[in-house]
Design a protein around this motif. Structure first.
Motif, PDB file in Angstrom:
ATOM      1  N   TYR A  34       0.837  -1.206   0.000  1.00 55.37           N
ATOM      2  CA  TYR A  34       0.000   0.000   0.000  1.00 55.37           C
ATOM      3  C   TYR A  34       0.870   1.254   0.000  1.00 55.37           C
ATOM      4  CZ  TYR A  34      -3.333   3.434   2.007  1.00 55.37           C
ATOM      5  OH  TYR A  34      -4.117   4.534   2.259  1.00 55.37           O
ATOM      6  N   VAL A  39       0.385   5.204  -1.184  1.00 53.89           N
ATOM      7  CA  VAL A  39       0.798   6.343  -0.348  1.00 53.89           C
ATOM      8  C   VAL A  39       1.914   7.142  -1.010  1.00 53.89           C
ATOM      9  CG1 VAL A  39       1.747   7.038   1.888  1.00 53.89           C
ATOM     10  CG2 VAL A  39       0.100   5.160   1.768  1.00 53.89           C
ATOM     11  N   SER A 102      -3.958   3.724  10.760  1.00 50.78           N
ATOM     12  CA  SER A 102      -5.261   3.782  10.097  1.00 50.78           C
ATOM     13  C   SER A 102      -5.556   5.186   9.582  1.00 50.78           C
ATOM     14  CB  SER A 102      -6.375   3.333  11.057  1.00 50.78           C
ATOM     15  OG  SER A 102      -6.454   4.212  12.174  1.00 50.78           O
ATOM     16  N   GLY A 105      -3.351   7.976   4.477  1.00 50.52           N
ATOM     17  CA  GLY A 105      -4.010   7.873   3.175  1.00 50.52           C
ATOM     18  C   GLY A 105      -3.049   8.215   2.059  1.00 50.52           C
ATOM     19  N   PRO A 106      -3.521   8.273   0.822  1.00 49.24           N
ATOM     20  CA  PRO A 106      -2.662   8.611  -0.323  1.00 49.24           C
ATOM     21  C   PRO A 106      -1.959   9.949  -0.127  1.00 49.24           C
ATOM     22  CG  PRO A 106      -4.778   7.793  -1.074  1.00 49.24           C
ATOM     23  CD  PRO A 106      -4.905   7.978   0.404  1.00 49.24           C
ATOM     24  N   ASP A 108       0.188  10.717   2.208  1.00 48.35           N
ATOM     25  CA  ASP A 108       0.644  10.953   3.590  1.00 48.35           C
ATOM     26  C   ASP A 108       1.981  10.245   3.839  1.00 48.35           C
ATOM     27  OD1 ASP A 108      -1.646  12.441   4.170  1.00 48.35           O
ATOM     28  OD2 ASP A 108      -2.760  10.652   4.810  1.00 48.35           O
ATOM     29  N   ALA A 180      -7.277   2.563  -0.659  1.00 45.68           N
ATOM     30  CA  ALA A 180      -7.271   3.686   0.281  1.00 45.68           C
ATOM     31  C   ALA A 180      -8.420   3.618   1.281  1.00 45.68           C
ATOM     32  CB  ALA A 180      -7.337   5.012  -0.492  1.00 45.68           C
ATOM     33  N   ASP A 181      -9.460   2.847   0.942  1.00 41.78           N
ATOM     34  CA  ASP A 181     -10.602   2.685   1.838  1.00 41.78           C
ATOM     35  C   ASP A 181     -10.385   1.562   2.847  1.00 41.78           C
ATOM     36  OD1 ASP A 181     -12.213   4.682   0.542  1.00 41.78           O
ATOM     37  OD2 ASP A 181     -12.576   3.249  -1.072  1.00 41.78           O
ATOM     38  N   PRO A 184      -6.255   1.108   5.491  1.00 39.21           N
ATOM     39  CA  PRO A 184      -6.124   1.728   6.826  1.00 39.21           C
ATOM     40  C   PRO A 184      -6.824   0.944   7.937  1.00 39.21           C
ATOM     41  CG  PRO A 184      -6.499   3.420   5.188  1.00 39.21           C
ATOM     42  CD  PRO A 184      -6.678   2.104   4.485  1.00 39.21           C
TER      43      PRO A 184
END
Length: 431
Positions: A34, A39, A102, A105-106, A108, A180-181, A184
């Motif tokens: 991920y 990310v 958690s 996200g993208p 970060d 992305a959903d 986390p």
């Protein structure tokens, strides 16, 4: 010192069950892929290997911190009879920082790097501390069996945690969710299972060490440094331990590369989707549990060194198969051989260090074990990241670089004398 009960030994093993979810989900199967694919994907604009290099640098930073802190903390824990207290702090820290992942996200990238470094430091510190209980709760002749049982239960823990994540991922996908959903949330699943499964360890595992004179915080660090310095200066008394730690550093560099980058390789080279990767890691955890249990039984019969040599040969064969794999069938074969070798080699490594460690200094010696493992975790993935960067993202060629670690490790292992190392530990325990 009263012998450990079966319940206490199982409580020790259950910590392997608890913390394996972090390795399996965060470092091996989901969050690493991920990070590279979602990310930090934007940093790949100039070079397709940049995100992978960034991930390996993150791992290197975390492990560098543990590398320097582990032996000192281990020596302090021995002196203050504080292994269990230190273990509780590291466990709570890993659970907290994993849960905070958690929030990533993208884009970060900095937040992800910061939290992964903190969580990995706590995880690695706890791994060293729980291992240091091994010489206290069993005999040298049964150490291989108990270490193997711990790794077996650990891989089952990774299997359970990953299975729960897979169920959630598949449900989220049916709802139209993307990585992305759902990724986390998998970190929260890991954190909750870690906290719950570690509870028996803190309820039933006893701190058998006897505390020395109380010190200030700086005093404890001075004591820890002095004890570590004494061990290193008198390395000749533990020549097989130090030979093995050098050997372990070499072949563990290859192991850590595979652990950290397996999902990335499956995704980038074999074209695996998230579900494919999760299923792969699930199956590999099963074969790793089989390898740990089978070789754990075998260790006490033929010796940990001989078992370890067998597993390094399996590693070499598996890497060659992965390099040549152009079909999923051959890649699956390579992955399952890696699973068997992974479980067996980690079990044998921990048992061998336990056999070479006087019980009253187990925290210090397993701190040195942790130093070797963390140094390997820097050398292996970072070298792979550098190679992949130089090769413009060619993972297939880069995987061959790991072969050198396993071949050299096998050659160095031949210089270790298992019986002499055990006799040295016994002599120093009586001294």
């Amino acid at each position: 010192m009263p012998a450990a009960s079966r319940r206490e030994q199982l409580a020790w093993c259950f910590y392997d069950f608890a913390n394996s979810g972090y390795t399996t989900v965060v470092l091996t199967a989901i969050f690493n892929a991920y990070f590279v694919g979602v990310v930090a994907v934007s940093v790949n604009i100039t070079n397709p290997g940049t995100a992978t290099l960034l991930w390996t640098l993150t791992m290197a930073t975390a492990n560098a911190i543990v590398l320097f802190s582990a032996p000192i903390l281990g020596a302090i824990a021995d002196y203050a009879a504080g292994k269990k207290r230190f273990l509780l702090v590291s466990t709570l820290g890993c659970v907290l920082f994993t849960a905070l992942l958690s929030l990533v996200g993208p884009g970060d990238v900095k937040l992800a790097i910061f939290l992964v470094i903190l969580a990995t430091i706590m995880f690695s510190t706890g791994e060293n501390l729980i291992a240091a209980f091994l010489p206290e709760i069993t005999t040298p002749d049964n150490m291989g069996h108990l270490s193997g049982l711990g790794w077996t239960i650990g891989y089952l823990g990774g299997l359970v945690t990953l299975g729960c994540c897979l169920i959630y991922v598949q449900w989220s996908q049916t709802q139209g969710g993307n990585a992305a959903d759902y990724v986390p949330m998998t970190n929260l699943i890991v954190a909750v299972i870690f906290a719950l499964a570690a509870t028996p360890t803190f309820l039933w595992l006893k701190e058998r060490a006897i505390a020395r004179q109380k010190q200030t915080i700086m005093g404890y660090f001075k004591v820890g440094y002095r004890r570590l310095y004494h061990t290193i200066v008198n390395a000749r008394e533990h020549q097989d331990l130090f030979r093995f730690l050098i050997t372990l550093t070499i072949y563990h560099a290859g192991i850590n590369t595979v652990i950290v980058l397996a999902a990335v390789y499956a995704q980038e080279v074999m074209g695996f989707e998230t579900n494919d990767t999760l299923m792969l890691i699930l199956i590999v955890n099963v074969t790793a549990a089989i390898g740990a249990f089978t070789f754990g039984q075998l260790q006490d019969r033929i010796g940990s060194k001989n078992c370890l040599a067998m597993t390094l040969v399996i590693w070499i064969i598996a890497i060659l198969l992965a390099y040549n794999a152009t079909t999923t069938d051959l890649f699956w074969l390579a992955a399952n051989l890696i699973g068997i070798a992974l479980g067996a080699s980690q079990s044998a490594s921990r048992a061998l260090v336990g056999q070479f460690s006087p019980p009253q200094r187990s925290g210090e010696f397993f701190g040195l074990w942790g130093l070797a493992v963390r140094l390997a975790a820097i050398i292996g993935p970072l070298s792979y990241g550098a190679v992949i960067f130089i090769l413009d993202g060619n993972h297939r060629l880069a995987i061959l670089s790991t072969l050198a670690f396993f071949i050299l490790g096998l050659l160095l292992l031949m210089t270790v004398n298992e019986q002499r190392g055990r006799q040295s530990a016994k002599a120093n325990a009586l001294a």
